[in-house]
Design a protein around this motif. Structure first.
Motif, mmCIF file in Angstrom:
data_model
loop_
_atom_site.group_PDB
_atom_site.id
_atom_site.type_symbol
_atom_site.label_atom_id
_atom_site.label_comp_id
_atom_site.label_asym_id
_atom_site.label_seq_id
_atom_site.Cartn_x
_atom_site.Cartn_y
_atom_site.Cartn_z
ATOM 1 N N PRO A 1 0.826 -1.212 0.000
ATOM 2 C CA PRO A 1 0.000 0.000 0.000
ATOM 3 C C PRO A 1 0.862 1.264 0.000
ATOM 4 N N ASN A 2 0.215 2.396 -0.279
ATOM 5 C CA ASN A 2 0.950 3.666 -0.255
ATOM 6 C C ASN A 2 1.575 3.875 1.116
ATOM 7 N N THR B 1 9.289 3.229 -2.478
ATOM 8 C CA THR B 1 10.207 4.146 -3.156
ATOM 9 C C THR B 1 11.423 4.431 -2.283
ATOM 10 N N THR B 2 11.217 4.506 -0.964
ATOM 11 C CA THR B 2 12.355 4.700 -0.064
ATOM 12 C C THR B 2 13.342 3.546 -0.197
ATOM 13 N N ILE C 1 10.559 -4.217 -9.924
ATOM 14 C CA ILE C 1 9.517 -3.290 -10.357
ATOM 15 C C ILE C 1 8.574 -2.979 -9.204
ATOM 16 N N ILE C 2 8.405 -1.685 -8.920
ATOM 17 C CA ILE C 2 7.349 -1.279 -7.986
ATOM 18 C C ILE C 2 6.095 -1.103 -8.813
ATOM 19 N N GLU C 3 4.999 -1.681 -8.395
ATOM 20 C CA GLU C 3 3.804 -1.572 -9.230
ATOM 21 C C GLU C 3 2.560 -1.630 -8.363
ATOM 22 N N LEU D 1 5.589 -5.344 0.629
ATOM 23 C CA LEU D 1 6.122 -4.454 1.651
ATOM 24 C C LEU D 1 4.944 -3.823 2.383
ATOM 25 N N HIS D 2 4.997 -3.855 3.708
ATOM 26 C CA HIS D 2 3.890 -3.289 4.464
ATOM 27 C C HIS D 2 4.460 -2.609 5.703
#
Lengths: 248, 291, 335
Positions: free
Chosen positions: A37-38, A43-44, A200-202, A218-219
Motif C-alpha cells: 500500500p501507499n 520508493t524509499t 519493479i514497484i507496481e 512491503l507493508h
C-alpha cells in the motif's frame, strides 16, 4: 545466486522509521515485483538501494559486493539502472539525446573534449536502434517535453535501460497510463528486460501478475511476504493487509 | 563616564543606526525572495529612488515628515506597477527571466534618476526637530540616529505584528517556508505577490528616506547601501527576517567599530565574516531553502 | 542551415573581419575588438547559464582575474612574451576557479548566484584596497605590450593597432571556436543534461559535481582570456573590470541575444556594441536605453534576438531544432 540483496535495512526520516529490517533477495534473471500500500516504503527502499541516500542501518549487496551508501552514478557503473515514478527526463533535449546519454554512459564516454558527439557513428547507430525498439524513432528529434504522456513514459523507462544494466529498477513504470498505454508498456518492459534482472514497484495487480516471477510485499516498512505469484495470491497475511482490499 | 567609553558608545549608536537602516532594506529584499523566489536586483534602486522622492517632497513642501510618509508610498506604487505590469507577465517563463528583468528595472531607475535630478549630491537637512544632540546620563547622543533606531524598531514591531497576528501575515509566512502550500490554501497568489512586492519596496523606501539626511542624495547611494544589504540577506539566510535583523546589526557594528580599530581593513571585515559563514553553511545563518 | 551554407557564412564573416581595418578605418577596429572581448566573455558566461543552468552574479571576477594576471605579468616580469602574458591571464582565472570550485560545484540555484556575488564583491574591495599590488582605483596601466615573437621566425609589433587587431581577433575568435566545439562534444551533452535535470544525470552514471567543476573552470578560463586581451587592449586594468556592473554585462548580453543558443550571447555583444555607438552620440544615459531594451526583449521575446530571428524565419532554431517556445520556458536554474 542473489544478484541484489539487502540485509537488515533500516531507514528513517527525522526518527520516523520508513524501512524496518528489510531483507530483500533478488535472484539473477528474475522479474521481481515489489507491491504494497501507499506509504509502505517502496520508493524509499529503491532510493536506498540506488544510492539516493544511505540507509540508517543495514547493508546492500550488489553482485556480491557491499555497496551500502554508494552514490547513484557508482551504482549505474556497477550495472544498475533506474527509472522514476515521476517522469524525470532531460526535457529540452530530444528523445535521441536522452537515450544517447545512456549509451555514452555505458561506453564510458564522459569527459571527452576532442570529438563531436554527433560524429560518433557507432553511438548514433546504437541509440537509433534503441529508439526503434521502443517505437520512438519517429519522435527522434522531438524535445522530451513535447512527447505524448505515453511516449514520455516509454522514454523514461528506456533511459534506465540505455546504460544496458544487469539489474533495472523500475519505479511504477505504468504510473498514470491509460489501459492501452499500460498494456503497451508491459509488453515493452517484457521485451526490454529479456535476459536481465528487473525489480519493479507496481500498483496495478494485472501488471504485477502478468510480469513478475517473484513478488515481495512491503507493508509498514517491512517485508510481509515474499515468494512466487501463486503463493502470494494465496497468502493470508497479504490478503488481509493488502490484496483483499484491492481485489475485494 | 570617561572619554573612551563615550567614544565606544557613540560608535555603537552609529553602527546600530546604520545596521537598522540596513535591516529595513534587507527585510524587504528577503521578504520578496522568500515569498516569490525572486532575487530583486532592483531593490536598492528602489531604495535610492525613495531618497530622491524624499528630496523632492522636501523641496516642494519643506516638510521632512510629509516626505517620510509620502516617499515610501510613492516608491511602493512604482514597485507595485513593476510587479503588476512586468514581473507578472513573465512569471510563467520562470525565475531566470524574472531575475534578469529586475536587472533591467534597476538600470532604468538608476538612469532615470540621473535624467530627472542630475548627478550631483543633493543635500537634505536633518529636520530641525531631530537636529543636534541629546544628553542622557552625561552622554551626548545624536538625536537623528536615535530617531532612526526608534523608527526601525517601530517598523520591526509593525512587521512582526503583520506577520504573526494577521491572516495575511500567516499566509506570507507559510509561503516563505513552503511556496507550494499557498496554492493549496486557495489564496489569490497574484494579489499576494503584488502585496508582498509593494511592502518590500515600501520598506526599501523607508530606509531610503531615513538615510537621506545622513548620506545626502546621490546616484551612488544604491551601490553603497546595496552591497551591504545583499550581504546581510545572503549571510542571514534568504527569506529569514530574524537572520536579516541579526546580521544587519552585526554588519552595522562591524563597520563602525571596524573603522575605529582597523580602518584599512574595515570594508573587508564584512566580507570575511560572510566568507566564513558561507563556507560553513552556504544557505546562510537561518536559510533553509536554496530556492 | 545546411553545412555548406554555414561554411559560407562563416567564411564571409572571417573575410569581412580580415578586411575590416581597410574598409572602415582603424578607429572602428576598437569597436570590433571591444565587441569581440565581450562576446567571448558573454559566451563563457552562457556556458554556465544556458548550458549548465548555473546562474552567477560574479563572472566579472574571472574577467578581472585574467586582466590583472596579465597586467601584473607584463609589469613585473622583464621581457615577458606576449603569449606568456596571455597564458597568465588564462591561468589566473583558472586558478581562481579551481580555488572556488570545491565550494561552488556542490551548490545550485540561488546559493551559487549569491556566493559569486559575495566573492566578486570581496575581490572588488580587495582590488581597491591592496594598492601596492593592484594600484587601487587607478588600476595597473602603462605596462609594456611586447611584440608577438616566434624566435628566429617573426616579430610583430603589437603596439601597432592594426597588428594588435589581428592578434586579438585571432585569440578571441579561436577561443570562441574552442568553446563552440566544446558544446558539441560528449561533455557538451552532459552539461546540458545537468541543466535540464542534474538528479537524473547522476542516475545515468555521470558525476555531477565533477562535471560542474570542469565546465565552471573552463568557462572561467575563457572569461580570463577575454579579460587578458581587454587589459592588453586598454593597456590598463582597474577594479571596475571585476565590479558588479561588469558582472551584469554578460547576463544582459546573454538574455538580449538569446540564452537558448550558443550564438545568442555573441549577438547580444554585437547589439550592445551598436547601441553604445549610437546612443553615446545623443545621450550619456546609455544604460537607460540598455535597460529598456532588456525589459522589452524579456517581456516580448524571452528567447532573445535568436528568438526574434526564429520568429521572422517562421521556425525556431534552438539546441534541438524542436519546438522553440517550449524550450525557453521551464527550469533554467533553481526550482
Amino acid at each position: 545466486m542473489n544478484i541484489l540483496e539487502t540485509k537488515g535495512l533500516y531507514h528513517d526520516f527525522n526518527r520516523l522509521e520508513v524501512l524496518f529490517d528489510v531483507n530483500l533477495k533478488v535472484k539473477e534473471g528474475e522479474r521481481h515485483a515489489i507491491i504494497g500500500p501507499n506509504g509502505a516504503g517502496k520508493t524509499t527502499l529503491f532510493n536506498v538501494i540506488t544510492g539516493t541516500y544511505a540507509p540508517s542501518r543495514g547493508a546492500v549487496f550488489f553482485k556480491g559486493e557491499v555497496v551500502t551508501g554508494a552514490k547513484p552514478h557508482r551504482m549505474v557503473r556497477l550495472g544498475m539502472g533506474r527509472s522514476f515514478q515521476i517522469t524525470s527526463t532531460f526535457n529540452r533535449l530530444t528523445a535521441f539525446q536522452n537515450i544517447r546519454m545512456g549509451v555514452l554512459s555505458r561506453r564510458g564516454i564522459r569527459f571527452n573534449f576532442f570529438r563531436k558527439v554527433d560524429k560518433m557513428e557507432d553511438i548514433t547507430r546504437e541509440t537509433d536502434e534503441i529508439l526503434k525498439r521502443i517505437n520512438l524513432y519517429g519522435e527522434r528529434n522531438m524535445p522530451a517535453s513535447a512527447l505524448s504522456y505515453g511516449k514520455h513514459r516509454s522514454l523514461e523507462i528506456s533511459m534506465a535501460l540505455a546504460t544496458d544494466p544487469d539489474v533495472v529498477m523500475l519505479d511504477e513504470p505504468t504510473a498514470g497510463m491509460s489501459k492501452d498505454e499500460t498494456r503497451y508498456a508491459v509488453e515493452l518492459i517484457r521485451k526490454l528486460t529479456e535476459g536481465k534482472t528487473a525489480v519493479i514497484i507496481e500498483h496495478d495487480m494485472d501488471v504485477v501478475f502478468s510480469l513478475a516471477d517473484h513478488i515481495t510485499v512491503l507493508h509498514l516498512g517491512t517485508i510481509l511476504a515474499s515468494g512466487p505469484p501463486d503463493k502470494i495470491r494465496k497468502n493470508k497475511a497479504v490478503k488481509d493487509a493488502y490484496l483483499g482490499e484491492m481485489e475485494g | 563616564m570617561d572619554a573612551t567609553t563615550a567614544m565606544y558608545v557613540a560608535q555603537g549608536i552609529h553602527g546600530l543606526a546604520y545596521g537598522m537602516v540596513l535591516f529595513l532594506v534587507a527585510s524587504g529584499l528577503t521578504l520578496i525572495f522568500g515569498m516569490m523566489g525572486i532575487l530583486n536586483v532592483a531593490h536598492t534602486a528602489f531604495f535610492m529612488l525613495s531618497a530622491y522622492f524624499c528630496y523632492q517632497v522636501v523641496a516642494w513642501t519643506g516638510s521632512f515628515w510629509l516626505a517620510l510618509l509620502l516617499a515610501p508610498i510613492a516608491t511602493a506604487i512604482v514597485g507595485i506597477l513593476v510587479e503588476r505590469f512586468l514581473l507578472r507577465r513573465i512569471h510563467a517563463f520562470g525565475l531566470l527571466f524574472e531575475l534578469t528583468l529586475t536587472i533591467g528595472v534597476m538600470f532604468v531607475i538608476m538612469e532615470a534618476v540621473k535624467v530627472f535630478w542630475g548627478t550631483e549630491n543633493l543635500p537634505l537637512p536633518v529636520p530641525s526637530l531631530l537636529e543636534g544632540l541629546v544628553s542622557i546620563g552625561g552622554m551626548d547622543y545624536p538625536i537623528y540616529r536615535l530617531f532612526i533606531i526608534g523608527l526601525s524598531l517601530v517598523i520591526l514591531g509593525f512587521l512582526a505584528f503583520i506577520l504573526y497576528k494577521t491572516r495575511m501575515g500567516m499566509v506570507v509566512r507559510a509561503a516563505v517556508s513552503d511556496a507550494d502550500m499557498v496554492n493549496a490554501l486557495g489564496i489569490n497568489v497574484p494579489r499576494l505577490f503584488m502585496f508582498v512586492f509593494g511592502v518590500g519596496t515600501w520598506l526599501a523606501g523607508l530606509a531610503g528616506v531615513a538615510i537621506a539626511p545622513i548620506l545626502t542624495v546621490f546616484p551612488g547611494l544604491a551601490d553603497q547601501m546595496g552591497m551591504d544589504a545583499f550581504i546581510v540577506v545572503i549571510v542571514g539566510g534568504f527569506g529569514s527576517l530574524g537572520g536579516a535583523l541579526m546580521v544587519a546589526i552585526i554588519s552595522g557594528l562591524l563597520s563602525s567599530y571596524g573603522v575605529q580599530f582597523v580602518s584599512q581593513l574595515a570594508p573587508v571585515l564584512m566580507f570575511i565574516f560572510m566568507a566564513v559563514v558561507l563556507a560553513i553553511k552556504p544557505t546562510g545563518f537561518f536559510g533553509e531553502r536554496e530556492g | 542551415m545546411t553545412r555548406r551554407v554555414k561554411g559560407i557564412v562563416g567564411g564571409v564573416i572571417l573575410v569581412i573581419l580580415a578586411l575590416y581595418p581597410w574598409l572602415f578605418g582603424i578607429y572602428f577596429t576598437n569597436v570590433i575588438v571591444t565587441c569581440a572581448i565581450f562576446a567571448l566573455f558573454a559566451v563563457s558566461y552562457n556556458l554556465l547559464l544556458g548550458y549548465t543552468g548555473l546562474f552567477s552574479f560574479g563572472h566579472a571576477m574571472f574577467f578581472g582575474a585574467g586582466g590583472y594576471a596579465t597586467a601584473l605579468a607584463l609589469t613585473h616580469i622583464e621581457g615577458c612574451p606576449l603569449l606568456v602574458a596571455l597564458l597568465f591571464g588564462f591561468l589566473g582565472a583558472v586558478a581562481l576557479a579551481l580555488l572556488l570550485s570545491p565550494i561552488v560545484a556542490r551548490l545550485a540555484h540561488s546559493a551559487f548566484a549569491m556566493l559569486h556575488l559575495a566573492f566578486s564583491m570581496l575581490l572588488y574591495t580587495l582590488a581597491l584596497k591592496l594598492r601596492g599590488i593592484t594600484g587601487g582605483e587607478d588600476g595597473i596601466g602603462g605596462f609594456p605590450i611586447p611584440p608577438f615573437r616566434i624566435p628566429g621566425v617573426v616579430s610583430v609589433d603589437m603596439t601597432d593597432p592594426l597588428n594588435f587587431y589581428y592578434f586579438a581577433m585571432a585569440v578571441l575568435c579561436g577561443s570562441l571556436w574552442v568553446a563552440w566545439f566544446l558544446t558539441k562534444t560528449p561533455f557538451g551533452q552532459i552539461i546540458v543534461s545537468v541543466r535540464d535535470n542534474d538528479k537524473r544525470v547522476d542516475y545515468m552514471g555521470f558525476k555531477v559535481p565533477q562535471t560542474k567543476a570542469i565546465i565552471y573552470t573552463l568557462s572561467c578560463g575563457f572569461a580570463g582570456i577575454a579579460g587578458s586581451i581587454y587589459a592588453m587592449f586598454q593597456n590598463l586594468i582597474s577594479a571596475a573590470a571585476l565590479g558588479i556592473a561588469q558582472s551584469f554585462a554578460p547576463i544582459v548580453m546573454t538574455m538580449v541575444g538569446g540564452v537558448i543558443s550558443f550564438f545568442g550571447p555573441i549577438w547580444g555583444a554585437v547589439i550592445f556594441a551598436v547601441i553604445e555607438e549610437l546612443t553615446t552620440r545623443y545621450t550619456e544615459r546609455v544604460q537607460l536605453v540598455e535597460g529598456l531594451i532588456l525589459i522589452i526583449v524579456i517581456l516580448f521575446f524571452p528567447g532573445g534576438f535568436i528568438h526574434i530571428v526564429a520568429i521572422v524565419k517562421g521556425k525556431l532554431l534552438g539546441f534541438t531544432r524542436g519546438k522553440g517556445a517550449g524550450l525557453i520556458k521551464g527550469k533554467w536554474f533553481g526550482k
